[in-house]
Write a protein that holds these residues in place. Sequence first.
Motif, PDB file in Angstrom:
ATOM      1  N   THR A 148       0.854  -1.196   0.000  1.00  0.00           N
ATOM      2  CA  THR A 148       0.000   0.000   0.000  1.00  0.00           C
ATOM      3  C   THR A 148       0.884   1.237   0.000  1.00  0.00           C
ATOM      4  O   THR A 148       2.106   1.167   0.138  1.00  0.00           O
ATOM      5  CB  THR A 148      -0.905   0.029   1.238  1.00  0.00           C
ATOM      6  OG1 THR A 148      -0.067   0.163   2.412  1.00  0.00           O
ATOM      7  CG2 THR A 148      -1.740  -1.236   1.367  1.00  0.00           C
ATOM      8  N   GLY A 149       0.225   2.380  -0.087  1.00  0.00           N
ATOM      9  CA  GLY A 149       0.935   3.637   0.107  1.00  0.00           C
ATOM     10  C   GLY A 149       1.152   3.896   1.592  1.00  0.00           C
ATOM     11  O   GLY A 149       0.731   3.112   2.456  1.00  0.00           O
ATOM     12  N   GLU A 150       1.768   5.028   1.905  1.00  0.00           N
ATOM     13  CA  GLU A 150       2.083   5.353   3.290  1.00  0.00           C
ATOM     14  C   GLU A 150       0.856   5.658   4.130  1.00  0.00           C
ATOM     15  O   GLU A 150       0.926   5.709   5.360  1.00  0.00           O
ATOM     16  CB  GLU A 150       3.046   6.544   3.339  1.00  0.00           C
ATOM     17  CG  GLU A 150       4.415   6.230   2.754  1.00  0.00           C
ATOM     18  CD  GLU A 150       5.364   7.406   2.865  1.00  0.00           C
ATOM     19  OE1 GLU A 150       4.909   8.492   3.309  1.00  0.00           O
ATOM     20  OE2 GLU A 150       6.546   7.246   2.518  1.00  0.00           O
ATOM     21  N   GLU A 151      -0.292   5.856   3.485  1.00  0.00           N
ATOM     22  CA  GLU A 151      -1.489   6.229   4.224  1.00  0.00           C
ATOM     23  C   GLU A 151      -2.197   5.055   4.880  1.00  0.00           C
ATOM     24  O   GLU A 151      -3.172   5.231   5.617  1.00  0.00           O
ATOM     25  CB  GLU A 151      -2.473   6.944   3.280  1.00  0.00           C
ATOM     26  CG  GLU A 151      -3.226   6.041   2.306  1.00  0.00           C
ATOM     27  CD  GLU A 151      -2.391   5.567   1.127  1.00  0.00           C
ATOM     28  OE1 GLU A 151      -2.904   4.750   0.329  1.00  0.00           O
ATOM     29  OE2 GLU A 151      -1.227   6.013   0.990  1.00  0.00           O
ATOM     30  N   ALA A 152      -1.745   3.803   4.644  1.00  0.00           N
ATOM     31  CA  ALA A 152      -2.460   2.639   5.193  1.00  0.00           C
ATOM     32  C   ALA A 152      -1.490   1.496   5.444  1.00  0.00           C
ATOM     33  O   ALA A 152      -0.415   1.406   4.847  1.00  0.00           O
ATOM     34  CB  ALA A 152      -3.565   2.187   4.233  1.00  0.00           C
ATOM     35  N   LEU A 153      -1.922   0.625   6.358  1.00  0.00           N
ATOM     36  CA  LEU A 153      -1.249  -0.654   6.588  1.00  0.00           C
ATOM     37  C   LEU A 153      -2.289  -1.735   6.369  1.00  0.00           C
ATOM     38  O   LEU A 153      -3.347  -1.743   7.031  1.00  0.00           O
ATOM     39  CB  LEU A 153      -0.694  -0.730   8.011  1.00  0.00           C
ATOM     40  CG  LEU A 153      -0.054  -2.073   8.404  1.00  0.00           C
ATOM     41  CD1 LEU A 153       1.180  -2.350   7.548  1.00  0.00           C
ATOM     42  CD2 LEU A 153       0.302  -2.089   9.887  1.00  0.00           C
ATOM     43  N   ALA A 154      -2.030  -2.643   5.442  1.00  0.00           N
ATOM     44  CA  ALA A 154      -3.003  -3.668   5.076  1.00  0.00           C
ATOM     45  C   ALA A 154      -2.458  -5.041   5.449  1.00  0.00           C
ATOM     46  O   ALA A 154      -1.370  -5.426   4.996  1.00  0.00           O
ATOM     47  CB  ALA A 154      -3.329  -3.603   3.591  1.00  0.00           C
ATOM     48  N   LEU A 155      -3.207  -5.780   6.273  1.00  0.00           N
ATOM     49  CA  LEU A 155      -2.798  -7.100   6.742  1.00  0.00           C
ATOM     50  C   LEU A 155      -3.755  -8.159   6.221  1.00  0.00           C
ATOM     51  O   LEU A 155      -4.964  -7.926   6.107  1.00  0.00           O
ATOM     52  CB  LEU A 155      -2.802  -7.151   8.274  1.00  0.00           C
ATOM     53  CG  LEU A 155      -1.993  -6.083   9.014  1.00  0.00           C
ATOM     54  CD1 LEU A 155      -2.157  -6.263  10.518  1.00  0.00           C
ATOM     55  CD2 LEU A 155      -0.524  -6.140   8.610  1.00  0.00           C
ATOM     56  N   VAL A 156      -3.227  -9.331   5.912  1.00  0.00           N
ATOM     57  CA  VAL A 156      -4.032 -10.500   5.573  1.00  0.00           C
ATOM     58  C   VAL A 156      -3.751 -11.554   6.638  1.00  0.00           C
ATOM     59  O   VAL A 156      -2.634 -12.067   6.745  1.00  0.00           O
ATOM     60  CB  VAL A 156      -3.693 -11.045   4.170  1.00  0.00           C
ATOM     61  CG1 VAL A 156      -4.588 -12.244   3.844  1.00  0.00           C
ATOM     62  CG2 VAL A 156      -3.859  -9.955   3.120  1.00  0.00           C
ATOM     63  N   LEU A 157      -4.753 -11.833   7.444  1.00  0.00           N
ATOM     64  CA  LEU A 157      -4.614 -12.742   8.574  1.00  0.00           C
ATOM     65  C   LEU A 157      -5.270 -14.081   8.278  1.00  0.00           C
ATOM     66  O   LEU A 157      -6.235 -14.151   7.505  1.00  0.00           O
ATOM     67  CB  LEU A 157      -5.264 -12.139   9.827  1.00  0.00           C
ATOM     68  CG  LEU A 157      -4.844 -10.719  10.209  1.00  0.00           C
ATOM     69  CD1 LEU A 157      -5.617 -10.274  11.448  1.00  0.00           C
ATOM     70  CD2 LEU A 157      -3.346 -10.637  10.439  1.00  0.00           C
ATOM     71  N   ARG A 158      -4.767 -15.134   8.911  1.00  0.00           N
ATOM     72  CA  ARG A 158      -5.396 -16.451   8.831  1.00  0.00           C
ATOM     73  C   ARG A 158      -6.024 -16.767  10.177  1.00  0.00           C
ATOM     74  O   ARG A 158      -5.369 -16.681  11.214  1.00  0.00           O
ATOM     75  CB  ARG A 158      -4.387 -17.539   8.465  1.00  0.00           C
ATOM     76  CG  ARG A 158      -4.043 -17.554   6.997  1.00  0.00           C
ATOM     77  CD  ARG A 158      -3.457 -18.882   6.550  1.00  0.00           C
ATOM     78  NE  ARG A 158      -3.337 -18.919   5.100  1.00  0.00           N
ATOM     79  CZ  ARG A 158      -4.295 -19.320   4.285  1.00  0.00           C
ATOM     80  NH1 ARG A 158      -5.462 -19.738   4.790  1.00  0.00           N
ATOM     81  NH2 ARG A 158      -4.121 -19.329   2.983  1.00  0.00           N
ATOM     82  N   GLU A 159      -7.305 -17.161  10.145  1.00  0.00           N
ATOM     83  CA  GLU A 159      -8.022 -17.481  11.372  1.00  0.00           C
ATOM     84  C   GLU A 159      -8.727 -18.825  11.216  1.00  0.00           C
ATOM     85  O   GLU A 159      -9.156 -19.191  10.107  1.00  0.00           O
ATOM     86  CB  GLU A 159      -9.054 -16.399  11.690  1.00  0.00           C
ATOM     87  CG  GLU A 159      -8.423 -15.037  11.975  1.00  0.00           C
ATOM     88  CD  GLU A 159      -9.458 -14.009  12.392  1.00  0.00           C
ATOM     89  OE1 GLU A 159     -10.661 -14.225  12.117  1.00  0.00           O
ATOM     90  OE2 GLU A 159      -9.060 -12.994  12.988  1.00  0.00           O
ATOM     91  N   PRO A 160      -8.876 -19.603  12.305  1.00  0.00           N
ATOM     92  CA  PRO A 160      -9.583 -20.886  12.213  1.00  0.00           C
ATOM     93  C   PRO A 160     -11.041 -20.691  11.822  1.00  0.00           C
ATOM     94  O   PRO A 160     -11.635 -19.638  12.066  1.00  0.00           O
ATOM     95  CB  PRO A 160      -9.437 -21.461  13.621  1.00  0.00           C
ATOM     96  CG  PRO A 160      -9.174 -20.283  14.492  1.00  0.00           C
ATOM     97  CD  PRO A 160      -8.399 -19.314  13.664  1.00  0.00           C
ATOM     98  N   LEU A 161     -11.627 -21.724  11.227  1.00  0.00           N
ATOM     99  CA  LEU A 161     -12.999 -21.642  10.717  1.00  0.00           C
ATOM    100  C   LEU A 161     -14.038 -21.703  11.829  1.00  0.00           C
ATOM    101  O   LEU A 161     -15.074 -21.061  11.770  1.00  0.00           O
ATOM    102  CB  LEU A 161     -13.260 -22.786   9.729  1.00  0.00           C
ATOM    103  CG  LEU A 161     -12.402 -22.807   8.469  1.00  0.00           C
ATOM    104  CD1 LEU A 161     -12.676 -24.072   7.672  1.00  0.00           C
ATOM    105  CD2 LEU A 161     -12.664 -21.578   7.624  1.00  0.00           C
ATOM    106  N   GLY A 162     -13.802 -22.554  12.834  1.00  0.00           N
ATOM    107  CA  GLY A 162     -14.796 -22.735  13.895  1.00  0.00           C
ATOM    108  C   GLY A 162     -14.954 -24.199  14.243  1.00  0.00           C
ATOM    109  O   GLY A 162     -14.014 -24.852  14.691  1.00  0.00           O
ATOM    110  N   VAL A 163     -16.141 -24.738  14.006  1.00  0.00           N
ATOM    111  CA  VAL A 163     -16.430 -26.143  14.277  1.00  0.00           C
ATOM    112  C   VAL A 163     -16.317 -26.928  12.971  1.00  0.00           C
ATOM    113  O   VAL A 163     -16.998 -26.621  11.993  1.00  0.00           O
ATOM    114  CB  VAL A 163     -17.841 -26.319  14.881  1.00  0.00           C
ATOM    115  CG1 VAL A 163     -18.156 -27.801  15.087  1.00  0.00           C
ATOM    116  CG2 VAL A 163     -17.947 -25.571  16.198  1.00  0.00           C
TER     117      VAL A 163
END
Length: 500
Positions: A148-163
């Motif tokens: 991204t540009g300096e105006e933002a921080l963009a993260l892509v996270l991995r999270e568990p689905l649930g059950v």
Amino acid sequence: MSRPEPPKTLADWQALAAGLTLESRAFIDDTFVEAASGETFETLNPATGERLARVASCDSPDAELAIGHARAAFDGGVWSRLAPGRRKKVLLRLADLMEANKHELALLDTLDMGKPVNSSLGDMAGAIGCIRYQAECIDKLYGEVAPTGEEALALVLREPLGVVASIVPWNFPLMMTAWKIAPALAAGNSVILKPSEKSPLSALRLAQLAREAGIPRGVFQVLPGFGHTVGKALALSMQVDCLSFTGSTATGKQLMQYAGQSNLKRLYLECGGKSPNLVFADCKDLDRVAQHAAAAIFHNQGEVCIAGSRLLVENSIREVFVEKVLAAAEAMQPGDPLDPQSFMGAIVDATQHRRILDYIRQGVEEGARLRCGGEALEGQGLFIPPTVFDDVTPAMAIGREEVFGPVLAVFGFDSEEEAIAMANDSDYGLAAGLWSQDIDRIMRVTRRLASGQVFVNNWAGGDQTMPFGGVKQSGNGRDKSHHSLEEYSDLKSVWMSLAT
């Protein structure tokens, strides 16, 4: 105190079997309990017909109870928010306990579904290796920082689905269980396992080991029972976030409908196969290839989703090669599953036994040439010897449909194009084999085979680093490798504004 000697002979395995104490109750919220209805079903030893146990037959009330505990455990974060390194330690402890009890676990699968005990021991190595591999992956998969540009921080996270509900087959009971539950647990999900009603015993013993390893309450549960009862309840639940399944294509299609009728849950399927094994005339060691071609269909009594059940042989070597396959098959006769010398064991139950024999009769009626086998062995137990049909055509049932037994269909071809067309002329696309010394041909044919996996100059090669799964009506999921761990997690995009 020294450990007892591992069993090595038929008598050793028989003695170990005589001393077993079998758990037959469901495992719900860290406790072994009877089914809410009190119903049970028999599990039989297919080699002797003897009853092994009466097992809790779970249904919708049991599923609802287990799902509630799984959801509470997930939302509470006792496992889902546990640091990856700590989850890893617990799963590695489970693998160690499985290693310490591998002979008992192998014996349970052999008694329950009839496979040779040495084959079961191989399955245990695969199951333990899978648990360890997925455990080690937990803290090695990173998220992403998007550009991204300096105006933002963009993260892509991995999270568990649930059950996650895992429905596993009877042909490789504990190994398939490991393939399903290891990545799901590693990712932080709560898992409900439904083993096949034909082979539930090793899953229930695994539950004991999981509790001993320190997997928290509600995070791993086992519901024995039938597909049309407890399996259906899990598939239709609005609280189950993901369903993973290995089994028949017909059942896989039904589960897709259930997913759509409920909450559009994530669904990963590994279904049937009718795998082609292509042998070209340029092979330099036909004896070795014939041995592998026979093992590709007769291993585990042919009760293998990737069994090389369609043997496609270049016509210029066909007569000679089929004779070599017949000689190899002769040495692969079924025997007592507890005998370490047995290559093949018993067919899992009377229903499957009849089904295989019906296909054999149909093959004869449709004009295929029976070269060996073809009849059940007389005496006690459910045994069918290696059966080979030659002069098979694609129109014949044994040439198109999944028999799931020790029945080989041999086809001939004259050209590479004909071989590819014949190999791809199937509803399935789980595996394919290719035997040739011509590297140019290998590269051409490998790319054109419609299959999720291709084995070149081997059959069923691979380890935990390689994904396992198919295309077409063989399904869409992938077991093993870090790709399976990714399937049991969701991506979350986080955009943080840094503007002042």
